[in-house]
Design an enzyme around this catalytic site. Structure first.
Site, PDB file in Angstrom:
ATOM      1  N   GLY A 297      69.638  19.573  25.900  1.00  0.00           N
ATOM      2  CA  GLY A 297      69.884  20.916  25.727  1.00  0.00           C
ATOM      3  C   GLY A 297      71.295  21.678  25.175  1.00  0.00           C
TER       4      GLY A 297
ATOM      5  CB  SER B 169      66.164  27.392  22.170  1.00  0.00           C
ATOM      6  OG  SER B 169      66.428  26.132  22.257  1.00  0.00           O
ATOM      7  CB  SER B 170      70.719  24.552  22.782  1.00  0.00           C
ATOM      8  OG  SER B 170      71.963  25.445  23.316  1.00  0.00           O
TER       9      SER B 170
ATOM     10  CB  THR C 269      63.974  18.548  24.592  1.00  0.00           C
ATOM     11  OG1 THR C 269      64.822  20.567  25.248  1.00  0.00           O
ATOM     12  CG2 THR C 269      63.488  19.478  23.022  1.00  0.00           C
TER      13      THR C 269
ATOM     14  NE  ARG D 136      63.291  29.313  23.518  1.00  0.00           N
ATOM     15  CZ  ARG D 136      64.100  27.805  24.277  1.00  0.00           C
ATOM     16  NH1 ARG D 136      63.480  27.147  24.685  1.00  0.00           N
ATOM     17  NH2 ARG D 136      64.993  28.161  24.681  1.00  0.00           N
TER      18      ARG D 136
ATOM     19  CG  ASN E 144      64.279  24.373  30.077  1.00  0.00           C
ATOM     20  OD1 ASN E 144      65.244  23.771  29.166  1.00  0.00           O
ATOM     21  ND2 ASN E 144      64.530  24.700  30.858  1.00  0.00           N
TER      22      ASN E 144
ATOM     23  CG  ASP F 229      66.469  27.701  28.508  1.00  0.00           C
ATOM     24  OD1 ASP F 229      67.599  26.406  28.404  1.00  0.00           O
ATOM     25  OD2 ASP F 229      65.806  26.831  27.283  1.00  0.00           O
TER      26      ASP F 229
HETATM   27  N1  GLY Z   1      64.816  23.855  26.832  1.00  0.00           N
HETATM   28  C1  GLY Z   1      66.640  24.085  26.015  1.00  0.00           C
HETATM   29  C2  GLY Z   1      66.985  24.889  24.921  1.00  0.00           C
HETATM   30  O1  GLY Z   1      66.140  25.701  24.039  1.00  0.00           O
HETATM   31  O2  GLY Z   1      67.688  24.661  24.521  1.00  0.00           O
END
Ligand code: GLY
Length: 570
Positions: free
Chosen positions: A468, A446-447, A375, A100, A395, A417
């Protein structure tokens, strides 16, 4: 006649014995018959598949696929962003790589607020200040070094060649590059990706000489080149001259981190997924644990009751997400509490079967504090049984929209985020808390939910999606469709999806496949329902637990996605 009948009986008996011997051989888990790479872009899947044909393993193929996507899928494929990789090795070990992005040292809690404490529009989502320090090159290099078998130069080469020689522009790519006004606003992005207004058209060849040169340096000098070499200097120079914050020191300090996966159970299946700084894995497991209280098979995959229960599980888990999650190296995430089956069962107790619970009345729960759209996802399985589930991102579409001059790649806008203002919604409408406030070198929450599902200790599903916060719910629904509704991987991926994220208090449902009567039933239960376009772009691989046959599925929602199979060598 009698003789013929007994001849055939004997022949059948011998065939059955022979077949069962063969079947036994085929059911051995180390005898999977083929490898598969599935990604959102054909050339990238093919680059990974070629590595498998050249006897590379799933990790080698994953690294080559990721780098190729950076060339052929600029909306989300990247070397200027970051992501997460979940690895399950044929010998039974599993691990994750966290690559990340991190906030630059000059970043800080209030960097996106004006003097009155209000969010400055677009600052965290577009333009040079939106970028975090990229992690992709470091993450891929770490994965390759620890778990790959091939040389770095050999897995970078397919991407370099795609950038240098070019590839055919698809209809989807042409339209995606043309329609992004943020690319137009940045002179270098406009030159590289929009040919200064003479937009790329379907069927043209798209060559990227600057990106090819960057990849050549990274290939020849090694991954460190990105963080300490000419590429690092190019990024830092650009930042300095254009009001950005990332410095050479930030780049040289960047480290990808190997983390223990989070592992949970759902109805006898083992789920291996990503820990924080992604919320994806824990939120996924929380929802599964909540839904385990209900007979989902009996309820049926397309009934309004099914969607109702999903929405109730989603809103509760996302309420927790708003409160408890952040970078585990900076804040305490109560992982054990959040993953305690008894806790999630208790969260299921106030779910009413005949009435939606308004999100305003759902607060984050109280787990035991034990301890601490755009993503892209790809999945790889090799013939030995190694599996990789990788989600990475810039993102939003094309990230910050800003291209590093002379280096040919886009920078992310991952800073959005973070909770730029805790309690205020981010670009995904997610409410996030103090734990996800900005701090130097911290990773934004993050998701992303790269996940591998096992049955009897063998992988049966490798899965993930972009989108997302909808990522977690897309992965959830594919797993439920397979485990509870006995769908094939293809059916599970194709099925209509929905999304609820606590706030805003609404169910977003895909228009495709949603019956008016379902919407009416959900409304009568008290839900607000909004129909929308597609949710997610799942790239999944199913492994038949009996035969070992491997099926790659690129989401039918995916414009350019493709699963490429590589038969095992005999
Ligand atoms: N950028 C979307 C996420 O990491 O959730």
């Amino acid at each position: 006649m009698k003789f013929i009948r007994s001849y055939f009986a004997l022949y059948s008996l011998i065939s059955v014995i022979l077949l069962s011997v063969l079947m036994r051989v085929e059911t051995r888990a180390d005898d999977l018959r083929s490898g598969v790479v599935t990604s959102a872009e054909f050339h990238a899947s093919e680059a990974g598949a070629q590595i498998l044909r050249n006897d590379g393993n799933a990790i080698d193929a994953a690294v080559a696929t990721a780098l190729a996507l950076a060339v052929t899928y600029p909306a989300a494929g990247n070397i200027g962003g970051g992501g997460f990789m979940v690895i399950r090795l044929a010998d039974g070990r599993s691990t994750t790589i966290d690559y990340r992005e991190v906030a630059p040292e000059l970043g800080g809690r209030n960097m996106y607020l004006d003097t009155n404490g209000n969010l400055i529009p677009d600052l965290s989502t577009h333009g040079i200040k939106a970028a975090g320090v990229p992690g992709t090159v470091a993450g891929l290099a770490l994965a390759l070094k620890k778990y790959g078998t091939m040389k770095w130069a050999d897995v970078v080469e397919p991407a370099r060649r795609l950038a240098y020689e070019g590839f055919l522009v698809s209809k989807h790519l042409a339209s995606s590059l043309k329609s992004d006004k943020w690319l137009t606003k940045d002179p270098e992005s406009c030159r590289v990706f929009q040919r200064n207004g003479n937009f790329y058209r379907e069927g043209e060849i798209f060559k990227q000489p600057e990106l090819a040169a960057t990849l050549k340096r990274i290939k020849e000098i090694g991954p460190d080149e990105f963080y300490r070499g000419e590429t690092a200097k190019q990024i830092a120079r650009f930042m300095k001259s254009s009001g950005g914050l990332i410095t050479e020191k930030d780049l040289s300090k960047y480290r990808a981190i190997e983390r223990k996966p989070v592992v949970g159970q759902y109805r006898g299946y083992t789920i291996i997924t990503m820990p924080p700084p992604s919320s994806g894995g824990i939120v996924l497991l929380q929802m599964l644990q909540t839904l385990e209280s209900f007979d989902m098979t009996q309820i049926g995959a397309t009934s309004p009751q099914h969607y109702h229960l999903l929405a109730e599980a989603m809103r509760r888990a996302f309420a927790d997400r708003s409160e408890y999650f952040g970078d585990p190296d900076y804040v305490k995430v109560p992982m054990k509490g959040l993953l305690d089956p008894a806790y999630n069962k208790s969260r299921a107790q106030d779910i009413q079967l005949t009435r939606a619970t308004p999100s305003s009345s759902i607060k984050p729960g109280e787990p035991q504090p034990h301890e601490s759209t755009e993503t892209t996802h790809f999945s790889v399985v090799d013939a030995h049984g190694n599996a990789v589930s990788n989600t990475y991102t810039l993102n939003f579409l094309h990230g910050s929209g800003v291209t590093v001059p002379g280096a040919g790649f886009l920078l992310n806008d991952e800073m959005d985020d973070f909770a730029a203002k805790p309690g205020a919604a981010n670009g995904f409408g997610l409410i996030q808390g103090e734990k996800n406030a900005i701090a130097p070198h911290k990773r934004p929450l993050s998701s992303m939910t790269p996940t591998i599902v096992l049955k009897n200790n063998k992988p049966i599903l490798v899965v993930g999606s972009p989108g997302g916060p909808t990522i977690i719910n897309s992965v959830l629904q594919v797993i439920l469709n397979i485990v509870d509704h006995k769908m094939s991987v293809m059916e599970a991926v194709n099925a209509t999806r929905m999304h609820h994220q606590w706030m805003p208090d609404e169910i977003a449902m895909e228009r495709r496949g949603t019956q008016t009567s379902t919407v009416d039933s959900l409304k009568s239960l008290g839900h607000t329902v909004r129909l929308q376009g597609t949710i997610g772009d799942v790239q999944a691989i199913g492994v038949d637990p009996i035969t070992g046959a491997v099926t790659g599925v690129s989401d039918p929602r995916s414009a350019d996605g493709r699963a490429v199979s590589v038969p095992a060598k005999r």
